[in-house]
Motif scaffolding. Sequence first.
Motif, PDB file in Angstrom:
ATOM      1  N   GLY A   1       0.810  -1.203   0.000  1.00 48.06           N
ATOM      2  CA  GLY A   1       0.000   0.000   0.000  1.00 48.06           C
ATOM      3  C   GLY A   1       0.844   1.254   0.000  1.00 48.06           C
ATOM      4  O   GLY A   1       2.054   1.201  -0.265  1.00 48.06           O
ATOM      5  N   LEU A   2       0.200   2.368   0.312  1.00 49.32           N
ATOM      6  CA  LEU A   2       0.862   3.675   0.358  1.00 49.32           C
ATOM      7  C   LEU A   2       1.136   4.035   1.813  1.00 49.32           C
ATOM      8  O   LEU A   2       0.247   3.940   2.673  1.00 49.32           O
ATOM      9  CB  LEU A   2      -0.041   4.731  -0.279  1.00 49.32           C
ATOM     10  CG  LEU A   2       0.413   6.192  -0.181  1.00 49.32           C
ATOM     11  CD1 LEU A   2       1.726   6.385  -0.938  1.00 49.32           C
ATOM     12  CD2 LEU A   2      -0.675   7.114  -0.723  1.00 49.32           C
TER      13      LEU A   2
ATOM     14  N   ARG B   1       3.475  -4.208   7.001  1.00 46.67           N
ATOM     15  CA  ARG B   1       3.763  -5.623   7.167  1.00 46.67           C
ATOM     16  C   ARG B   1       3.213  -6.375   5.968  1.00 46.67           C
ATOM     17  O   ARG B   1       2.001  -6.369   5.737  1.00 46.67           O
ATOM     18  CB  ARG B   1       3.143  -6.169   8.442  1.00 46.67           C
ATOM     19  CG  ARG B   1       3.562  -7.591   8.784  1.00 46.67           C
ATOM     20  CD  ARG B   1       2.652  -8.171   9.838  1.00 46.67           C
ATOM     21  NE  ARG B   1       3.199  -9.360  10.481  1.00 46.67           N
ATOM     22  CZ  ARG B   1       2.465 -10.265  11.114  1.00 46.67           C
ATOM     23  NH1 ARG B   1       1.158 -10.123  11.195  1.00 46.67           N
ATOM     24  NH2 ARG B   1       3.045 -11.300  11.679  1.00 46.67           N
ATOM     25  N   LEU B   2       4.099  -6.995   5.214  1.00 50.71           N
ATOM     26  CA  LEU B   2       3.691  -7.817   4.086  1.00 50.71           C
ATOM     27  C   LEU B   2       3.507  -9.255   4.545  1.00 50.71           C
ATOM     28  O   LEU B   2       4.253  -9.743   5.398  1.00 50.71           O
ATOM     29  CB  LEU B   2       4.729  -7.764   2.969  1.00 50.71           C
ATOM     30  CG  LEU B   2       5.097  -6.393   2.426  1.00 50.71           C
ATOM     31  CD1 LEU B   2       6.091  -6.536   1.264  1.00 50.71           C
ATOM     32  CD2 LEU B   2       3.882  -5.625   1.984  1.00 50.71           C
ATOM     33  N   SER B   3       2.514  -9.908   3.957  1.00 48.67           N
ATOM     34  CA  SER B   3       2.251 -11.306   4.260  1.00 48.67           C
ATOM     35  C   SER B   3       2.310 -12.117   2.974  1.00 48.67           C
ATOM     36  O   SER B   3       1.994 -11.610   1.889  1.00 48.67           O
ATOM     37  CB  SER B   3       0.870 -11.478   4.898  1.00 48.67           C
ATOM     38  OG  SER B   3       0.772 -10.760   6.102  1.00 48.67           O
ATOM     39  N   CYS B   4       2.693 -13.375   3.105  1.00 51.75           N
ATOM     40  CA  CYS B   4       2.728 -14.295   1.969  1.00 51.75           C
ATOM     41  C   CYS B   4       2.187 -15.636   2.439  1.00 51.75           C
ATOM     42  O   CYS B   4       2.751 -16.258   3.338  1.00 51.75           O
ATOM     43  CB  CYS B   4       4.148 -14.434   1.447  1.00 51.75           C
ATOM     44  SG  CYS B   4       4.342 -15.622   0.095  1.00 51.75           S
ATOM     45  N   GLU B   5       1.078 -16.041   1.839  1.00 53.41           N
ATOM     46  CA  GLU B   5       0.493 -17.334   2.176  1.00 53.41           C
ATOM     47  C   GLU B   5       0.978 -18.378   1.177  1.00 53.41           C
ATOM     48  O   GLU B   5       0.862 -18.188  -0.037  1.00 53.41           O
ATOM     49  CB  GLU B   5      -1.026 -17.268   2.175  1.00 53.41           C
ATOM     50  CG  GLU B   5      -1.675 -18.594   2.569  1.00 53.41           C
ATOM     51  CD  GLU B   5      -3.186 -18.487   2.693  1.00 53.41           C
ATOM     52  OE1 GLU B   5      -3.738 -17.445   2.331  1.00 53.41           O
ATOM     53  OE2 GLU B   5      -3.788 -19.474   3.166  1.00 53.41           O
TER      54      GLU B   5
ATOM     55  N   THR C   1       3.225  -7.437  -4.722  1.00 53.45           N
ATOM     56  CA  THR C   1       2.375  -6.438  -4.081  1.00 53.45           C
ATOM     57  C   THR C   1       3.122  -5.108  -4.077  1.00 53.45           C
ATOM     58  O   THR C   1       4.318  -5.061  -3.771  1.00 53.45           O
ATOM     59  CB  THR C   1       1.970  -6.867  -2.655  1.00 53.45           C
ATOM     60  OG1 THR C   1       1.038  -5.927  -2.112  1.00 53.45           O
ATOM     61  CG2 THR C   1       3.170  -6.980  -1.725  1.00 53.45           C
ATOM     62  N   GLN C   2       2.418  -4.052  -4.431  1.00 50.08           N
ATOM     63  CA  GLN C   2       3.042  -2.740  -4.579  1.00 50.08           C
ATOM     64  C   GLN C   2       3.189  -2.062  -3.227  1.00 50.08           C
ATOM     65  O   GLN C   2       2.232  -1.973  -2.447  1.00 50.08           O
ATOM     66  CB  GLN C   2       2.204  -1.853  -5.500  1.00 50.08           C
ATOM     67  CG  GLN C   2       2.716  -0.425  -5.644  1.00 50.08           C
ATOM     68  CD  GLN C   2       3.994  -0.339  -6.449  1.00 50.08           C
ATOM     69  OE1 GLN C   2       4.120  -0.948  -7.505  1.00 50.08           O
ATOM     70  NE2 GLN C   2       4.973   0.427  -5.946  1.00 50.08           N
ATOM     71  N   VAL C   3       4.375  -1.551  -2.969  1.00 47.22           N
ATOM     72  CA  VAL C   3       4.635  -0.723  -1.794  1.00 47.22           C
ATOM     73  C   VAL C   3       5.100   0.641  -2.294  1.00 47.22           C
ATOM     74  O   VAL C   3       6.062   0.724  -3.057  1.00 47.22           O
ATOM     75  CB  VAL C   3       5.704  -1.351  -0.886  1.00 47.22           C
ATOM     76  CG1 VAL C   3       6.109  -0.375   0.223  1.00 47.22           C
ATOM     77  CG2 VAL C   3       5.198  -2.650  -0.285  1.00 47.22           C
ATOM     78  N   THR C   4       4.404   1.679  -1.874  1.00 45.15           N
ATOM     79  CA  THR C   4       4.753   3.041  -2.262  1.00 45.15           C
ATOM     80  C   THR C   4       4.991   3.872  -1.009  1.00 45.15           C
ATOM     81  O   THR C   4       4.117   3.950  -0.134  1.00 45.15           O
ATOM     82  CB  THR C   4       3.642   3.684  -3.100  1.00 45.15           C
ATOM     83  OG1 THR C   4       3.404   2.880  -4.263  1.00 45.15           O
ATOM     84  CG2 THR C   4       4.027   5.095  -3.535  1.00 45.15           C
ATOM     85  N   VAL C   5       6.168   4.454  -0.921  1.00 46.00           N
ATOM     86  CA  VAL C   5       6.525   5.292   0.229  1.00 46.00           C
ATOM     87  C   VAL C   5       6.630   6.728  -0.273  1.00 46.00           C
ATOM     88  O   VAL C   5       7.540   7.089  -1.021  1.00 46.00           O
ATOM     89  CB  VAL C   5       7.852   4.855   0.859  1.00 46.00           C
ATOM     90  CG1 VAL C   5       8.137   5.686   2.113  1.00 46.00           C
ATOM     91  CG2 VAL C   5       7.827   3.376   1.180  1.00 46.00           C
ATOM     92  N   SER C   6       5.663   7.546   0.138  1.00 49.81           N
ATOM     93  CA  SER C   6       5.595   8.916  -0.370  1.00 49.81           C
ATOM     94  C   SER C   6       4.798   9.781   0.588  1.00 49.81           C
ATOM     95  O   SER C   6       3.864   9.317   1.238  1.00 49.81           O
ATOM     96  CB  SER C   6       4.943   8.931  -1.752  1.00 49.81           C
ATOM     97  OG  SER C   6       4.778  10.259  -2.209  1.00 49.81           O
ATOM     98  N   SER C   7       5.167  11.046   0.644  1.00 50.41           N
ATOM     99  CA  SER C   7       4.407  11.991   1.450  1.00 50.41           C
ATOM    100  C   SER C   7       3.378  12.709   0.603  1.00 50.41           C
ATOM    101  O   SER C   7       2.619  13.533   1.106  1.00 50.41           O
ATOM    102  CB  SER C   7       5.352  12.993   2.122  1.00 50.41           C
ATOM    103  OG  SER C   7       6.152  13.641   1.146  1.00 50.41           O
TER     104      SER C   7
ATOM    105  N   SER D   1       8.548  -0.059  -4.417  1.00 47.16           N
ATOM    106  CA  SER D   1       8.829  -1.148  -5.349  1.00 47.16           C
ATOM    107  C   SER D   1       7.665  -2.126  -5.331  1.00 47.16           C
ATOM    108  O   SER D   1       6.740  -1.999  -4.519  1.00 47.16           O
ATOM    109  CB  SER D   1      10.119  -1.866  -4.917  1.00 47.16           C
ATOM    110  OG  SER D   1      10.552  -2.771  -5.910  1.00 47.16           O
ATOM    111  N   ILE D   2       7.728  -3.095  -6.224  1.00 45.93           N
ATOM    112  CA  ILE D   2       6.840  -4.254  -6.154  1.00 45.93           C
ATOM    113  C   ILE D   2       7.592  -5.335  -5.387  1.00 45.93           C
ATOM    114  O   ILE D   2       8.734  -5.677  -5.744  1.00 45.93           O
ATOM    115  CB  ILE D   2       6.441  -4.755  -7.540  1.00 45.93           C
ATOM    116  CG1 ILE D   2       5.729  -3.648  -8.315  1.00 45.93           C
ATOM    117  CG2 ILE D   2       5.540  -5.989  -7.420  1.00 45.93           C
ATOM    118  CD1 ILE D   2       5.446  -3.997  -9.757  1.00 45.93           C
TER     119      ILE D   2
END
Length: 113
Positions: free
Chosen positions: A10-11, A19-23, A107-113, A89-90
């Motif tokens: 997420g953003l 926290r990313l999860s992988c099943e 899963t997309q992770v976006t770090v931005s203000s 990144s993805i």
Amino acid sequence: QAQLVESGGGLVQPGGSLRLSCEVSGRIYSAYVMGWYRQVPGKQRELVATVNSGGMYNYADSVKGRFTISRDKNMMYLQMNSLKPEDTSIYYCYLNTARLVSWGQGTQVTVSS
């Protein structure tokens, strides 16, 4: 071959946490390497963190002290703290067991203000 499904991206603002999860669906044999990689479009996929069946952990220098990989039965997690814009990144989870390699869809992770 196992099926891997990530969630939790997420953003988030700089300095925040995710926290990313992988099943993992399928068998994880006694010998394995599992972990997280990430990829920015146009660049090579890079290792973030791995753990093997011997209990050895490996982290990219860029995430040491900020990210933590863990496993609980058929779930794998990546706790990401003190996130930076360059962590955008993805993120893909990865499993290598019995010489069978599986990847999640990302899963997309976006770090931005």
